[in-house]
Design an enzyme around this catalytic site. Structure first.
Site, PDB file in Angstrom:
ATOM      1  N   ILE A 199      -5.203   0.073  -2.320  1.00 17.72           N
ATOM      2  CA  ILE A 199      -5.311   1.530  -2.279  1.00 17.72           C
ATOM      3  C   ILE A 199      -6.464   1.931  -1.352  1.00 17.72           C
ATOM      4  O   ILE A 199      -7.498   1.292  -1.303  1.00 17.72           O
ATOM      5  CB  ILE A 199      -5.495   2.173  -3.674  1.00 17.72           C
ATOM      6  CG1 ILE A 199      -6.718   1.621  -4.381  1.00 17.72           C
ATOM      7  CG2 ILE A 199      -4.264   1.989  -4.549  1.00 17.72           C
ATOM      8  CD1 ILE A 199      -7.126   2.470  -5.574  1.00 17.72           C
ATOM      9  N   ASP A 200      -6.214   3.002  -0.605  1.00 16.10           N
ATOM     10  CA  ASP A 200      -7.217   3.566   0.292  1.00 16.10           C
ATOM     11  C   ASP A 200      -7.752   4.827  -0.376  1.00 16.10           C
ATOM     12  O   ASP A 200      -6.984   5.749  -0.667  1.00 16.10           O
ATOM     13  CB  ASP A 200      -6.594   3.912   1.648  1.00 16.10           C
ATOM     14  CG  ASP A 200      -6.012   2.676   2.336  1.00 16.10           C
ATOM     15  OD1 ASP A 200      -6.574   1.578   2.129  1.00 16.10           O
ATOM     16  OD2 ASP A 200      -5.011   2.801   3.060  1.00 16.10           O
ATOM     17  N   VAL A 201      -9.047   4.827  -0.617  1.00 17.81           N
ATOM     18  CA  VAL A 201      -9.641   5.917  -1.394  1.00 17.81           C
ATOM     19  C   VAL A 201     -10.587   6.735  -0.523  1.00 17.81           C
ATOM     20  O   VAL A 201     -11.373   6.189   0.244  1.00 17.81           O
ATOM     21  CB  VAL A 201     -10.413   5.336  -2.607  1.00 17.81           C
ATOM     22  CG1 VAL A 201     -11.100   6.435  -3.391  1.00 17.81           C
ATOM     23  CG2 VAL A 201      -9.473   4.558  -3.511  1.00 17.81           C
ATOM     24  N   TYR A 237      -5.115   7.936  -0.641  1.00 15.42           N
ATOM     25  CA  TYR A 237      -4.344   8.316   0.535  1.00 15.42           C
ATOM     26  C   TYR A 237      -3.433   7.160   0.930  1.00 15.42           C
ATOM     27  O   TYR A 237      -3.787   5.995   0.733  1.00 15.42           O
ATOM     28  CB  TYR A 237      -5.269   8.660   1.714  1.00 15.42           C
ATOM     29  CG  TYR A 237      -5.889  10.033   1.595  1.00 15.42           C
ATOM     30  CD1 TYR A 237      -6.908  10.267   0.675  1.00 15.42           C
ATOM     31  CD2 TYR A 237      -5.446  11.099   2.389  1.00 15.42           C
ATOM     32  CE1 TYR A 237      -7.469  11.533   0.546  1.00 15.42           C
ATOM     33  CE2 TYR A 237      -6.005  12.363   2.267  1.00 15.42           C
ATOM     34  CZ  TYR A 237      -7.011  12.573   1.346  1.00 15.42           C
ATOM     35  OH  TYR A 237      -7.564  13.822   1.220  1.00 15.42           O
ATOM     36  N   ASN A 247       0.828  -1.200   0.000  1.00 11.82           N
ATOM     37  CA  ASN A 247       0.000   0.000   0.000  1.00 11.82           C
ATOM     38  C   ASN A 247       0.866   1.255   0.000  1.00 11.82           C
ATOM     39  O   ASN A 247       1.208   1.775  -1.063  1.00 11.82           O
ATOM     40  CB  ASN A 247      -0.976  -0.059   1.181  1.00 11.82           C
ATOM     41  CG  ASN A 247      -1.964   1.074   1.203  1.00 11.82           C
ATOM     42  OD1 ASN A 247      -1.606   2.220   1.035  1.00 11.82           O
ATOM     43  ND2 ASN A 247      -3.230   0.758   1.425  1.00 11.82           N
TER      44      ASN A 247
END
Lengths: 253, 204
Positions: free
Chosen positions: A130-132, A143, A104
């Site tokens: 992925i952190d959205v 992010y 990540n």
């Protein structure tokens, strides 16, 4: 039924303690991750994802000792993410009994790690995560560092990079929905699974079996969740749980 | 004692963990002299076919394994890539396989899979048993296993097929001949379904 979609409990840890956040904040202590994994064995869960959510933020190594201990109890496919920056670390994790690594924060600086790792270990073992976050105008941004750092690269462009580098799966987490029980961000799942040919694992917000089904219908290959598998209900009373096999089968389209 | 062959191709710790849980002793080794003492062998493996064969050759394991499996008839369980290596070769690469059974390995036929099914075949799936077998145990109940693969076994000797699995079309998901068994799925990651297979193998 041609394909059984996977339903994946996600365990988030802060080094060695099992915790659960809401919108990546307010970690609540749940217990020992090993106990959770033992219960998931009994429940015969499809797969487990273990994420150390403070490793990258604290610039810390994965807690190998704890991971090995947990792995020794895991008789299902097992993925680990958190604090991974190098091929050496990945190799070490595989030697402990991990099947897949989840990358990540490192992708912001070194997307080439996907390429290098997948050419050695096979793309099936490399998960890009992925952190959205969606802003009030409805625009999505990525992010890293557990939602602390915003990435400049636009979402569609970054996804192409990740896929092109040879990731085997995309683990897609919605920051806004994390721990909320409000259901997945279905629009996000639809958009992204249309754009990618690799499997998308949706995460963030599932509050019921119906939500899991909706995630698959929206295009996810697998659905992941945390709160519903560690809490009894929205009141956040702790109960490690997982649907029975008939329910799991009913989730597949 | 069961020898788990360590040849730098894949996740082997979980096999050891499962055998330990079942109460069977095993050891992980890539050394010829150590594997010569095992009374059963497990050939695990994840990754590229040619990489796997090259690793076996570079560790000087192939001649010893041939002696043990083909002459001494030591039971061997190939898992995933380890099962694919048992045959003559694979569409994935150019290296010759171990050649102990009459089979080749082919890529999933994308045309037959259609739009919906992705490659690799990753996830849980069922098996249909094709012949009686100590290792599968002739059970009637529905059994599911964890799969991750882009290529599958294609026996040229039809009597090899032990069970089949449907992913777009039926393919052979395990083979057996005498002391040689190969499973495409991962018993070490398949809960009690996999534990039964590992237990049956350990008790052969």
């Amino acid at each position: 039924m041609e394909y059984l979609n996977r339903v994946i409990p996600v365990l988030t840890i802060a080094s060695s303690k099992l915790v659960k956040t809401v919108e990546f904040n307010k970690p609540k202590y749940i217990g020992d991750p090993i106990n959770a994994v033992k219960i998931f064995n009994d429940k015969m869960v499809d797969e487990v994802v273990l994420l150390d959510i403070t490793a990258s933020r604290e610039n810390r190594e994965p807690n190998y000792e704890k991971i090995q201990e947990i792995c020794g109890e895991a008789f299902m496919p097992f993925a680990y993410g958190g604090g991974i920056k190098s091929l050496d670390q990945i190799e070490k994790l595989f030697s402990l009994g991990i099947e897949k690594v989840v990358l990540n924060s490192v992708l912001a600086e070194n997307i080439d790690l996907i390429h290098k790792a997948s050419s050695i270990f096979g793309s099936q073992s490399i998960v890009a995560s992925i952190d959205v976050k969606k802003n009030i105008l409805g625009k999505y941004s990525i992010y890293t560092q557990s939602a602390k750092k915003k990435l400049k690269t636009p979402l569609p462009q970054f996804l192409k990079l990740v896929e092109g580098a040879g990731a085997g799966e995309l683990f897609l987490n919605s920051i806004n929905r994390d721990g909320t029980f409000k259901g997945y961000d279905l629009e996000l799942i639809r958009q992204i699974s249309k754009e990618l040919s690799i499997p998308v694992v949706a995460c963030g917000g599932a509050g019921s079996v119906e939500d899991l089904k909706a995630g698959i219908k929206a295009g996810a290959s697998a659905v992941a969740a945390s709160s519903i598998f560690v809490f009894k209900s929205k009141n956040r009373g702790i109960l490690i749980n997982y649907p029975d096999w008939n329910t799991i089968q009913s989730i597949s389209v | 004692m069961i020898g788990i062959i360590d040849y730098g191709a894949g996740n082997i710790r979980s096999i050891h963990n499962m055998l330990k849980r079942l109460g069977f002793d095993s050891f992980i080794s890539g050394k010829k002299e150590e594997l010569e003492s095992a009374d059963k062998l497990i050939l695990p493996g994840v990754g590229h076919f040619d990489h796997g064969m090259k690793q076996l050759h570079s560790r000087n394991l192939t001649a010893m394994l041939h002696q043990r499996v083909m002459e001494e008839k030591v039971p061997i369980l190939g898992i995933c890539l380890g099962a694919q290596l048992l045959g003559q070769g694979s569409e994935e690469g150019n290296e010759a396989g171990l050649g102990w059974v009459d089979m080749k390995v082919v890529a999933f036929d994308k045309k037959k899979l259609g739009q919906e099914l992705k490659i690799p075949h990753m996830g849980w799936n069922y098996i249909q048993q094709l012949k009686s077998s100590k290792i599968l145990g002739d059970e009637k109940e529905e059994r599911r296993f964890y799969f991750v693969h882009s290529y599958h076994m294609l026996p040229l000797d039809p009597s090899l097929g032990l069970c089949s699995t449907k992913y777009g079309y039926e393919f052979i998901s395990a083979i057996s001949k005498d002391n040689i068994i190969g499973v495409q799925f991962h018993p070490e990651k398949s809960h009690q379904f996999g534990m039964k297979i590992m237990k049956n193998f350990a008790q052969l």
